[in-house]
Design an enzyme around this catalytic site. Structure first.
Site, PDB file in Angstrom:
ATOM      1  N   ALA A 129       0.843  -1.206   0.000  1.00 42.38           N
ATOM      2  CA  ALA A 129       0.000   0.000   0.000  1.00 42.38           C
ATOM      3  C   ALA A 129       0.874   1.250   0.000  1.00 42.38           C
ATOM      4  O   ALA A 129       1.972   1.240   0.552  1.00 42.38           O
ATOM      5  CB  ALA A 129      -0.898   0.008   1.237  1.00 42.38           C
ATOM      6  N   ASP A 130       0.373   2.321  -0.634  1.00 40.66           N
ATOM      7  CA  ASP A 130       1.029   3.617  -0.440  1.00 40.66           C
ATOM      8  C   ASP A 130       0.231   4.392   0.597  1.00 40.66           C
ATOM      9  O   ASP A 130      -0.793   3.910   1.093  1.00 40.66           O
ATOM     10  CB  ASP A 130       1.204   4.377  -1.771  1.00 40.66           C
ATOM     11  CG  ASP A 130      -0.122   4.763  -2.417  1.00 40.66           C
ATOM     12  OD1 ASP A 130      -1.143   4.829  -1.711  1.00 40.66           O
ATOM     13  OD2 ASP A 130      -0.121   5.014  -3.632  1.00 40.66           O
ATOM     14  N   SER A 131       0.701   5.593   0.942  1.00 40.62           N
ATOM     15  CA  SER A 131       0.069   6.304   2.052  1.00 40.62           C
ATOM     16  C   SER A 131      -1.390   6.660   1.753  1.00 40.62           C
ATOM     17  O   SER A 131      -2.234   6.650   2.641  1.00 40.62           O
ATOM     18  CB  SER A 131       0.873   7.560   2.404  1.00 40.62           C
ATOM     19  OG  SER A 131       1.065   8.344   1.259  1.00 40.62           O
TER      20      SER A 131
END
Lengths: 245, 77
Positions: B35-37
């Site tokens: 996941a990214d932020s």
């Protein structure tokens, strides 16, 4: 080309000439439009002219409670907000040395802070939909500066920087964030200028005339369209060659 | 508890496009599940919707792993 059928668009400052033209262009391409502005009468008149797919959403963006409520009202009226056009803007021009703190604060609040807050209010829905368009109406003076408009130029340049940051954050979600930077356009805002001021300005415009609200609206329509999906973080200058940047 | 875990796992699998068996107790959304932020913000939004709860920003920051999410949601309900 530029078919917005099934899309919903919230346009701020729709009671003004530029916002009205933008709303008409998006509506003409098939979008459902939410018309926001401080003056209800012109909004009602515009909605009546457009007929179906037009909702009147009065809002004074300098009122923080009204501003916070607008995204919810727009979503309730239209089902979603797929396209946001931050067009509303005010001027409080004065030489910097004479500019009051209040004139500075008001212009930054309406022209920049409200844009951030309104965008924040609608962008969750765009994230979920994996599609969204934010088009911010900046100004040529945000890029070139202009004597007597330190507050306005700061807000309009701030808008460009913010748009680039948001473009980077949301590009992966199918959301584009762009600016249109009008030059001198025939609107109530420029009607305040006297003839001498106007002719002085026109000497700086290679096209030799002021632009029309429809010419700005066409640029907004392009950036709002599915075809412009690969354009983000950009500023489209529509200024008759006044500043070639 | 297990019902919450199943529903959370389903959201994570759908949202991040990962295999179900990778979503283990200690799996970090960012370090292990790719996941990214912004994905983590969206996961929190999806949890809020699925479970009808509010997850404040400071609490959302503490939800780093699948186990964190299940624990927080179980307690919030």
């Amino acid at each position: 080309m530029f078919d917005l059928t099934g899309k919903t668009a919230l346009v701020t400052g729709a009671s003004g000439g530029l916002g009205g033209a933008i709303a008409k262009a998006l509506h003409g391409a098939g979008a459902t439009v939410g018309l926001s502005g401080t003056r209800t009468e012109p909004l009602e008149a515009l909605a009546a002219e457009l007929g179906d797919r037009a909702h009147v959403l009065p809002c004074d963006l300098s009122n923080s409670e009204a501003l916070a409520a607008l995204p919810g009202q727009a979503a309730a009226a239209m089902g979603s907000v797929d396209i946001l056009v931050n067009n509303a803007g005010i001027t409080r021009d004065n030489l910097f040395i004479r500019m009051s703190d209040d004139d500075w604060d008001k212009v930054i609040a309406v022209n920049l802070t409200s844009v951030a807050r309104l965008t924040k209010g609608v962008i969750r829905g765009m994230m979920k939909a994996r599609w969204g368009r934010v088009v911010n109406i900046s100004s040529v003076v945000g890029a070139t500066g202009n004597a007597g408009q330190a507050n306005y130029a700061a807000a309009k340049a701030g808008m460009v920087g913010m748009s680039k940051a948001l473009a980077a954050e949301f590009a992966g979600r199918g959301i584009t964030v762009n600016c249109v930077a009008p030059g001198f356009i025939t609107t109530a805002m420029t009607d305040k200028l006297n003839d001498d001021q106007k002719s002085a300005i026109l000497t700086q415009v290679p096209a030799g005339r002021m632009g029309t609200p429809e010419e700005i609206a066409a640029a907004v329509l392009y950036l709002a369209s599915p075809e412009a999906g690969y354009v983000t973080g950009a500023t489209l200058h529509v200024n008759g060659g006044m500043a070639m940047i | 508890m297990s019902d919450v875990a199943d529903r959370v796992r389903k959201i994570v699998v759908e949202h991040l496009g990962v295999e179900e068996e990778k979503v283990t107790e200690n799996a970090s959304f960012i370090d292990d599940l790719g996941a990214d932020s912004l994905d983590t913000v969206e996961l929190v939004m999806a949890f809020e919707e699925e479970f009808g709860i509010e997850i404040p920003d400071d609490a959302a920051e503490t939800i780093q792993t699948f186990g964190d999410a299940v624990k927080f949601i179980s307690e919030a309900q």
